[in-house]
Scaffold this motif. Structure first.
Motif, PDB file in Angstrom:
ATOM      1  N   ARG A 113      17.686 -10.661 -43.696  1.00 15.91           N
ATOM      2  CA  ARG A 113      18.282  -9.737 -42.730  1.00 15.91           C
ATOM      3  C   ARG A 113      17.221  -9.173 -41.772  1.00 15.91           C
ATOM      4  O   ARG A 113      17.549  -8.608 -40.734  1.00 15.91           O
ATOM      5  CB  ARG A 113      19.021  -8.594 -43.439  1.00 15.91           C
ATOM      6  CG  ARG A 113      20.247  -9.046 -44.205  1.00 15.91           C
ATOM      7  CD  ARG A 113      21.377  -9.478 -43.290  1.00 15.91           C
ATOM      8  NE  ARG A 113      21.953  -8.363 -42.542  1.00 15.91           N
ATOM      9  CZ  ARG A 113      23.012  -8.495 -41.740  1.00 15.91           C
ATOM     10  NH1 ARG A 113      23.604  -9.670 -41.585  1.00 15.91           N
ATOM     11  NH2 ARG A 113      23.488  -7.454 -41.097  1.00 15.91           N
TER      12      ARG A 113
ATOM     13  N   CYS B 190      25.535 -17.710 -33.630  1.00 12.07           N
ATOM     14  CA  CYS B 190      24.540 -16.854 -34.250  1.00 12.07           C
ATOM     15  C   CYS B 190      23.282 -17.649 -34.538  1.00 12.07           C
ATOM     16  O   CYS B 190      23.345 -18.769 -35.032  1.00 12.07           O
ATOM     17  CB  CYS B 190      25.106 -16.292 -35.550  1.00 12.07           C
ATOM     18  SG  CYS B 190      23.939 -15.180 -36.347  1.00 12.07           S
TER      19      CYS B 190
ATOM     20  N   CYS C 255      24.972 -17.210 -45.184  1.00 12.51           N
ATOM     21  CA  CYS C 255      26.070 -17.254 -44.209  1.00 12.51           C
ATOM     22  C   CYS C 255      26.255 -18.605 -43.527  1.00 12.51           C
ATOM     23  O   CYS C 255      25.290 -19.245 -43.101  1.00 12.51           O
ATOM     24  CB  CYS C 255      25.820 -16.178 -43.158  1.00 12.51           C
ATOM     25  SG  CYS C 255      27.133 -16.051 -41.935  1.00 12.51           S
TER      26      CYS C 255
ATOM     27  N   CYS D  84      21.195 -15.696 -41.733  1.00 11.31           N
ATOM     28  CA  CYS D  84      21.140 -14.951 -42.994  1.00 11.31           C
ATOM     29  C   CYS D  84      21.343 -15.977 -44.111  1.00 11.31           C
ATOM     30  O   CYS D  84      22.129 -16.920 -43.963  1.00 11.31           O
ATOM     31  CB  CYS D  84      22.221 -13.876 -43.035  1.00 11.31           C
ATOM     32  SG  CYS D  84      22.031 -12.669 -41.709  1.00 11.31           S
TER      33      CYS D  84
ATOM     34  N   HIS E 232      24.707  -6.485 -35.124  1.00 10.53           N
ATOM     35  CA  HIS E 232      23.601  -6.610 -36.084  1.00 10.53           C
ATOM     36  C   HIS E 232      22.641  -5.441 -35.856  1.00 10.53           C
ATOM     37  O   HIS E 232      22.318  -5.137 -34.705  1.00 10.53           O
ATOM     38  CB  HIS E 232      22.881  -7.945 -35.891  1.00 10.53           C
ATOM     39  CG  HIS E 232      21.932  -8.254 -37.004  1.00 10.53           C
ATOM     40  ND1 HIS E 232      20.725  -7.614 -37.172  1.00 10.53           N
ATOM     41  CD2 HIS E 232      22.034  -9.127 -38.045  1.00 10.53           C
ATOM     42  CE1 HIS E 232      20.123  -8.082 -38.255  1.00 10.53           C
ATOM     43  NE2 HIS E 232      20.898  -9.000 -38.795  1.00 10.53           N
TER      44      HIS E 232
ATOM     45  N   VAL F 139      28.075 -19.007 -40.685  1.00 11.66           N
ATOM     46  CA  VAL F 139      28.432 -18.882 -39.266  1.00 11.66           C
ATOM     47  C   VAL F 139      27.488 -19.638 -38.319  1.00 11.66           C
ATOM     48  O   VAL F 139      27.954 -20.318 -37.398  1.00 11.66           O
ATOM     49  CB  VAL F 139      28.587 -17.392 -38.863  1.00 11.66           C
ATOM     50  CG1 VAL F 139      28.717 -17.230 -37.358  1.00 11.66           C
ATOM     51  CG2 VAL F 139      29.808 -16.802 -39.564  1.00 11.66           C
ATOM     52  N   PRO F 140      26.157 -19.579 -38.517  1.00 11.35           N
ATOM     53  CA  PRO F 140      25.296 -20.328 -37.591  1.00 11.35           C
ATOM     54  C   PRO F 140      25.595 -21.832 -37.601  1.00 11.35           C
ATOM     55  O   PRO F 140      25.358 -22.504 -36.602  1.00 11.35           O
ATOM     56  CB  PRO F 140      23.886 -20.044 -38.118  1.00 11.35           C
ATOM     57  CG  PRO F 140      24.011 -18.735 -38.822  1.00 11.35           C
ATOM     58  CD  PRO F 140      25.368 -18.771 -39.472  1.00 11.35           C
TER      59      PRO F 140
ATOM     60  N   ASN G 141      27.652 -11.777 -33.043  1.00 14.91           N
ATOM     61  CA  ASN G 141      26.528 -10.845 -32.877  1.00 14.91           C
ATOM     62  C   ASN G 141      26.688 -10.199 -31.526  1.00 14.91           C
ATOM     63  O   ASN G 141      25.917 -10.423 -30.616  1.00 14.91           O
ATOM     64  CB  ASN G 141      25.207 -11.596 -32.879  1.00 14.91           C
ATOM     65  CG  ASN G 141      24.634 -11.656 -34.254  1.00 14.91           C
ATOM     66  OD1 ASN G 141      24.127 -10.650 -34.733  1.00 14.91           O
ATOM     67  ND2 ASN G 141      24.722 -12.803 -34.874  1.00 14.91           N
TER      68      ASN G 141
HETATM   69 FE1  SF4 Z   1      26.104 -14.575 -40.539  1.00 13.91          FE
HETATM   70 FE2  SF4 Z   1      26.071 -12.273 -39.249  1.00 13.91          FE
HETATM   71 FE3  SF4 Z   1      23.881 -13.160 -40.471  1.00 13.91          FE
HETATM   72 FE4  SF4 Z   1      24.747 -14.342 -38.273  1.00 13.91          FE
HETATM   73  S1  SF4 Z   1      23.974 -12.239 -38.446  1.00 13.91           S
HETATM   74  S2  SF4 Z   1      24.012 -15.348 -40.107  1.00 13.91           S
HETATM   75  S3  SF4 Z   1      26.949 -14.177 -38.519  1.00 13.91           S
HETATM   76  S4  SF4 Z   1      25.830 -12.541 -41.447  1.00 13.91           S
END
Ligand code: SF4
Ligand code: SAH
Ligand code: F3S
Length: 438
Positions: free
Chosen positions: A276, A159, A166, A163, A237, A168-169, A204
């Motif tokens: 977002r 990703c 988060c 955000c 997303h 995940v990235p 995503n």
């Molecule tokens: Fe996390 Fe989803 Fe945002 Fe990517 S789009 S940073 S996975 S919440």
């Protein structure tokens, strides 16, 4: 002669981990490992971990603690940590947990067989690179002789959205799409082995760009596969929902009328602080366009309550958005500060305030879920049967709208798509009866 080595993998977190665990088991299968159902029987235990919230990450350390007696009883037992905690904490896991033999990040699973060999020789191994090569190009072709009626297929990973809350990235790295031809051939192989429904996965997923025309085009191409009856995809997303994908919802029968489209908050101020990059009004407008293409689509979302700076009126805006959309179901979480993310620097909302908001939000979502399920009673829906039910003579499957449905019927119907009349709504499932074929 010693028998085959036995492998136990436990998956935490999202469906992408479930898929990765299958691929790891297959990669180690090629090295002579067979999968077993419990850690007690295993020669190697892999924990495929999740770092998304503090509780998820802590669970890993408590589960590792519980493996200690097994390792004492069987010093040959090898213990590995894979997944997002492995990526986020790396060396720290080896330092904190002497019983761990192996740490492998999500982008390095193709290197697992070599690491397992090193570990068998007594070494400790760690690999948390983001290698230039794509793990999927280096994992073995999927060898399983048969698969269940529903299968996952990862099409996109990572990703770039960052955000503010988060991890995940950081744990999964930059967005990477698998090429369309690889995905289509893996899908064909899954269908040959018994899959009837495929869920395309990605952190995503709708940002997929492994071929012309984006995910909408890929869905149309997959729909051409004979024997594949249903297609789903997750997680999307809002900013990547393009017109081609929205149109596919109206035109591709195999694409199920179900969409998980997380919004997190209904307050523009909080959406901005979360990075977002859309407003509540833009999200509602998008929902309107999706419903214009597919009026009966069932929508679900994720929500975070108690994001730093969230006021009562911000929270009220989230409740208002939920009222405006009408969700089939949704996941909601209390904000959890994650090390290294920008939001973790901000002053948190008091825990009791966040708890109370979560409670109100969940009450509203449960009312919507109940109303949605009750609206299914009396309708005739497609149900793909997946397995025997809990009661004798019962089988269980999912409706087009992804509700679990229990029906009295022969186990031989497993893997078939049947018409079912819904007769009752229970707390987390529906009951129905088979509609005889005309
Ligand atoms: Fe996390 Fe989803 Fe945002 Fe990517 S789009 S940073 S996975 S919440
Ligand atoms: N890619 C997906 C989300 C993956 S994480 C998306 O953009 O929607 C799954 C969900 O976990 C998120 O939608 C969010 O609601 C929740 N989540 C992520 N980080 C969190 C945090 N720090 N605290 C609480 N919930 C979080
Ligand atoms: Fe968790 Fe990693 Fe999935 S943090 S939600 S396992 S991408």
């Amino acid at each position: 002669m010693a028998g085959p080595k036995k492998l136990f993998i436990k998956s935490y977190g999202c469906q992408m981990n479930v898929y990765d665990s299958e691929r790891m088991a297959e990669a180690l299968g090629a090295e002579g490992y067979v999968s077993v159902g419990t850690a007690e029987e295993a020669d190697m235990v892999l924990l495929n971990t999740c770092h998304i919230r503090e509780k998820a990450a802590e669970k890993v350390y408590s589960d590792l603690g519980r493996l200690r007696p097994l390792k004492v009883a069987n010093p040959g037992l090898k213990i590995g940590v894979a997944g997002c905690v492995a990526q986020a904490e790396g060396e720290e896991i080896l330092r904190r947990m002497p019983l761990v033999d192996l740490v492998v990040g999500p982008q390095s699973y193709h290197r697992l067989p070599a690491m397992a060999k090193a570990v068998a020789g007594g070494a400790r191994a760690i690999d948390t690179d983001f290698p230039a090569e794509d793990k999927f190009d280096h994992l073995p072709e999927r060898p399983a002789p048969s698969v269940g009626p529903t299968a996952f297929l990862t099409v996109q990973e990572g990703c770039d959205k960052f955000c503010a809350f988060c991890v995940v990235p950081y744990t999964r790295g930059a967005e990477v799409s698998r090429p369309a031809d690889r995905i289509l051939s893996e899908a064909r192989a899954l269908v040959e082995k018994g899959a009837r429904e495929i869920t395309l996965l990605g952190q995503n997923v709708n940002a997929w760009h492994g071929g012309d025309g984006g995910l909408g085009r890929l869905v149309r191409d997959l729909a051409q596969i004979d024997g594949l009856l249903r297609i789903r995809y997750t997680t999307s997303h809002p900013n990547d929902m393009d017109d081609g994908l929205i149109a596919a919802h109206g035109e591709v029968d195999k694409l199920m009328p179900y969409l998980h489209l997380p919004v997190q908050s209904g307050s523009d101020r909080i959406l901005k602080a979360m990075a977002r990059k859309h407003t509540a009004a833009q999200y509602l407008d998008l929902i309107g366009r999706i419903r214009a293409a597919r009026p009966d689509i069932l929508l679900t979302s994720d929500f975070i309550v108690g994001f730093p700076g969230e006021t009562e009126s911000d929270f009220q805006a989230t409740l208002d958005l939920i009222e405006a959309v009408g969700y089939g179901t949704a996941f909601s979480f209390k904000y959890s500060a994650r090390p290294g993310t920008p939001a973790a620097e901000k002053t948190p909302v008091a825990a009791d305030v966040a708890d109370e908001r979560l409670h109100r939000l969940q009450a509203l979502l449960s009312r919507q879920q109940k109303a949605m399920q009750e609206s299914m009673v009396g309708r005739e829906l497609g149900v793909l049967f997946e397995k025997p039910g809990r009661m004798p003579g019962q089988i269980t499957g999912k409706s087009d709208y992804n509700h679990a449905v229990h029906v009295l019927g022969d186990a031989a119907l497993t893997g078939t798509l049947q018409r079912v009349r819904i007769t009752r709504s229970d707390p987390n499932s529906l009951a129905g009866e088979l509609v005889p074929a005309p």
